[in-house]
Design a protein around this motif. Structure first.
Motif, PDB file in Angstrom:
ATOM      1  N   TYR A  76       1.008  -1.205   0.010  1.00 15.98           N
ATOM      2  CA  TYR A  76       0.020   0.239  -0.035  1.00 15.98           C
ATOM      3  C   TYR A  76       0.991   1.185  -0.176  1.00 15.98           C
ATOM      4  O   TYR A  76       1.743   1.305   0.802  1.00 15.98           O
ATOM      5  CB  TYR A  76      -1.053   0.380   1.157  1.00 15.98           C
ATOM      6  N   GLU A  81     -14.414   3.135   0.686  1.00 16.11           N
ATOM      7  CA  GLU A  81     -13.001   2.443   1.211  1.00 16.11           C
ATOM      8  C   GLU A  81     -13.771   0.729   0.860  1.00 16.11           C
ATOM      9  O   GLU A  81     -12.783  -0.091   0.692  1.00 16.11           O
ATOM     10  CB  GLU A  81     -12.770   2.710   2.493  1.00 16.11           C
ATOM     11  N   ARG A 123     -11.702  -2.210  -1.145  1.00 11.39           N
ATOM     12  CA  ARG A 123     -11.295  -3.289  -0.544  1.00 11.39           C
ATOM     13  C   ARG A 123     -11.780  -4.583  -1.317  1.00 11.39           C
ATOM     14  O   ARG A 123     -10.970  -5.582  -1.594  1.00 11.39           O
ATOM     15  CB  ARG A 123     -11.761  -3.439   0.962  1.00 11.39           C
ATOM     16  N   LEU A 161      -8.075   0.547   4.266  1.00 10.78           N
ATOM     17  CA  LEU A 161      -7.720  -0.666   3.037  1.00 10.78           C
ATOM     18  C   LEU A 161      -7.236  -1.809   3.528  1.00 10.78           C
ATOM     19  O   LEU A 161      -7.243  -2.959   3.221  1.00 10.78           O
ATOM     20  CB  LEU A 161      -7.055  -0.091   2.070  1.00 10.78           C
TER      21      LEU A 161
END
Length: 752
Positions: free
Chosen positions: A8, A195, A199, A225
């Motif tokens: 990420y 969000e 995901r 996430l």
């Protein structure tokens, strides 16, 4: 930060340091897929960012098929991490896709802020308190204050953008955001949906690809996430999500539109500085190069900037950074040091170059195979409504403004002209403005489609874009007459927003303007609107009051503006006086306003300091208006053309009085006598020297008018002898015999 084969990367949208760190991280990770925060349904367009013909800044735009005005934009700059991630993915043959909510969900939200207001490292997440949700206004500011900074922008620039660290910077960013979000409660519904959708998309990609994945998103979203959520709970959040067919494309964007100051929530303070940081990241000290750029801009504007001054400014910038406890100078320190070291403390000089340096003037370009843009789509609908088919060959179009269809056609063509799309060119504009008819010459050129796409920065429909562009032009207008012309264009094109903005700017500018030329030049366009506003159903009461005020103020300033002018300035003032006088006679304002105008002309005539040419023209206007009698005019000419008056002043007054009105001498014996007496008083040298000027006065007389003037002087049936030529020894007799006429009317070349 890596978790379960997924890395990420929390970035700051349009952050050059974030972009640099991201490219290095991707190169090290070598992911098989790059997932980017953005509308998932626009994923097929993502590879276009890597096209050689794509020149940022550009923006992805999405709009409902049935409502192009409801357009959302996602801008990309050269220094945007998402743009660099897309370039890397295409170059390295990695899968590339967006993972955020589809654009239709964004459109359905109808949030008051801009589409990307929450798509930023310092986004405004929502904390729900019972039934209400309150926004955390500045999460990055919270970290900044904890670090001893006054604002989040400076802290983020120092730590991330201007000084990208070689270490695990993204892990540190994720930890900081986790701390910020911990204990803040549940975020707002729309942010939670975003969000949840990301995901789910990450989970799909994890099953689809065998290898490392890279997720690029706003830093604020990283903890959410990474958090454990069941697929069922995320799907429940998205239940009932709006479905709407949308259109998507890329459009050129501009550097200034990337700035926070232009209302872009995810923007940066100084796009020009960010671009500089990105482009000089491998060239050494960005501070020195920035000062060199400042010097280059100033030198191009004619300012002398020495190398010694640059050295001192650089030293001062470093000292300021040390005092402010910053690791290196930012653009604020370099600005302050430049004002002190290069501008001698004059902040106004910096204002001359500030926008060029900090905002830039970049305009993006898009590939020619980009899908259809909303402005072109809107134009096609308007063309169908107007029953106007674009054709390559020229054809004439006559429009009757009294019909609804004619008015619609005219309005469309005028709006396109505002956008620089000259599909139709108005012919015989002077006559058209005075009637209910317009004549256009239509010819469609392929480049007009490109120009329409370029105008998307102003709005997604013809009306909105024309309004936006005119509003920007109005804001940049430096003179009153320019403003008046823009207001005229706005009203002619039925652009209500631009008209309102223009009237406000015009009134404000008029309140502070004392420049006579500007005041007078602003009268004709406003008079046209008032006189012919009926054809376009224009409200004119507000304009009428403003027009009368401008006439009165121009009249007061006129006697002072007429003093001691050179030929060029005098000609400019006379042109403004002529057009203003025509406009005043056109609209017929109140008697007190007309008296003010005539009083201004009389004051010009009475002043000994008035330029002779302008004074002559003022006398001409008074004579035409009946404020100066024939006898008074003859006396005035006799005085102004008397032997005691310098020949050059007498000739200039003569030209001013008779310019465009030589035919008056045919019928006015008093005027002829005054002119004849003046010509007879000149010596040979002065007469020959002024022949070109004198003959120019009569150049507008046709052959019949010339004959009538000859007969008025010499008697009916008279004519000039063929081959008449004045000579040095016979010039006096020649002038005495033929008085006013001679070479003035013969058309032969002068001698001497």
């Amino acid at each position: 930060m890596t978790e379960g084969g997924i890395s990420y990367f929390g970035i700051r949208h349009h952050g050059p340091g974030s972009a640099e760190s991201l490219v290095k991280a991707l190169q090290e990770l070598q992911p098989v897929a790059v997932l980017i925060e953005g509308p998932v349904d626009a994923s097929p367009l993502l590879p276009l960012l890597a096209s050689p013909d794509m020149k940022p800044p550009v923006a992805l735009l999405c709009y409902p098929e049935d409502d192009p005005a409801a357009t959302s934009f996602w801008p990309f700059a050269e220094f945007s991490p998402e743009y660099q991630a897309a370039l890397w993915a295409v170059a390295n043959k990695a899968a590339l896709r967006f993972i955020d909510l589809p654009s239709a969900a964004r459109l359905a939200e109808k949030a008051p802020e801009s589409p990307t207001d929450t798509d930023t490292a310092e986004a405004e997440p929502v904390e729900e308190q019972g039934e209400e949700a309150t926004r955390i206004q500045d999460p990055i500011g919270t970290l900044a204050r904890a670090a001893g900074y006054e604002d989040g922008e400076s802290w983020w620039s120092d730590i991330i953008e201007q000084n990208p660290a070689p270490g695990p910077i993204f892990a540190a960013i994720a930890d900081a955001m986790t701390t910020l979000r911990d204990g803040e409660g549940v975020i707002g519904k729309f942010e939670a949906m975003r969000e949840a959708h990301m995901r789910l998309e990450i989970a799909v990609a994890r099953k689809e690809f065998d290898g490392p994945l890279a997720v690029v998103c706003g830093a604020w979203h990283v903890p959410a996430l990474q958090a454990a959520h069941t697929q069922k709970s995320d799907q429940a959040l998205l239940k009932g999500m709006a479905r709407r067919k949308t259109m998507m494309t890329f459009a050129p964007w501009t550097g200034p539109r990337l700035a926070l100051g232009y209302g872009y929530g995810a923007g940066v303070v100084a796009p020009g500085w960010c671009k500089h940081l990105w482009q000089t990241r491998a060239q050494g000290d960005s501070s020195i190069l920035w000062l060199a750029r400042i010097a280059s801009v100033l030198r191009a504007k004619g300012h002398m900037i020495s190398t010694a001054s640059l050295i001192e400014a650089e030293r001062l910038a470093r000292a300021l950074a040390a005092i402010r406890e910053r690791p290196k100078p930012g653009f604020e320190e370099l600005r302050d040091a430049s004002i002190a070291g290069l501008f001698n403390g004059e902040a106004l000089l910096w204002k001359m170059v500030e926008a060029e340096l900090l905002l830039g003037a970049d305009v993006g370009e898009i590939p020619p195979d980009t899908p259809l843009a909303p402005l072109i789509d809107d134009l096609q609908r308007n063309q169908k409504t107007a029953r106007l088919k674009p054709e390559a060959l020229e054809r004439e179009l006559s429009i009757d403004l009294r019909s609804e269809s004619g008015l619609f056609r005219s309005t469309l063509l005028h709006r396109l002209n505002v956008l620089g799309v000259n599909w139709g060119k108005l012919t015989d504009t002077g006559r058209s403005r005075g009637t209910f008819r317009e004549r256009w010459m239509l010819a469609w050129q392929p480049e007009y489609a490109v120009q329409l796409v370029e105008n998307l920065v102003y709005g997604p429909t013809i009306e909105k874009a024309a309004n936006g562009r005119l509003v920007q032009m109005i804001a940049a207008a430096a003179t009153l007459d320019t403003l008046a012309a823009l207001v005229q264009g706005a009203i002619t094109a039925a652009l209500s927003e631009a008209s309102a903005a223009g009237l406000v700017a015009l009134e404000e500018k008029a309140a502070h303007s004392s420049e006579c030329l500007e005041l007078l030049a602003s009268v004709p366009p406003l008079a046209d609107i008032i006189r012919y506003g009926e054809a376009r159903k224009t409200e004119t009461e507000r304009l009428a009051g403003l027009l009368e005020r401008l006439i009165v103020e121009g009249s007061i300033a006129l006697p002072y503006a007429a003093r001691d002018l050179d030929v060029q300035a005098a000609a400019a003032l006379i042109g403004a006086m002529r057009k203003a006088d025509e406009a005043i006679r056109l609209v017929e304002p109140g008697e007190d306003v007309v008296d003010a105008w005539r009083g201004g002309l009389a004051a010009v005539l009475d002043s000994s300091r008035s330029t002779a040419l302008v004074a002559g023209w003022a006398a001409h206007l008074l004579y035409e208006a009946g404020r100066l009698s024939a006898e008074g005019a003859a006396d005035l000419l006799a005085k102004r053309l008397s032997p005691g008056t310098p020949v050059i002043d007498a000739a200039a007054f003569f030209e001013g009085f008779f310019s465009g009105a030589g035919q008056r001498l045919i019928y006015d014996e008093g005027l002829r006598g005054a002119v004849d007496a003046w010509l007879a008083s000149l010596d040979e040298e002065a007469f020959v020297a002024h022949l070109p000027l004198l003959r120019r006065v009569f150049s507008n007389l046709d052959s019949m008018e010339r004959r009538r003037l000859i007969e008025a002087v010499l008697g009916k049936g008279a004519s000039l002898p063929a081959g008449l030529t004045p000579t040095p020894d016979g010039g006096e007799a020649w002038r005495r015999h033929f008085g006013l006429l001679g070479k003035l009317l013969s058309g032969e070349p002068s001698h001497g």
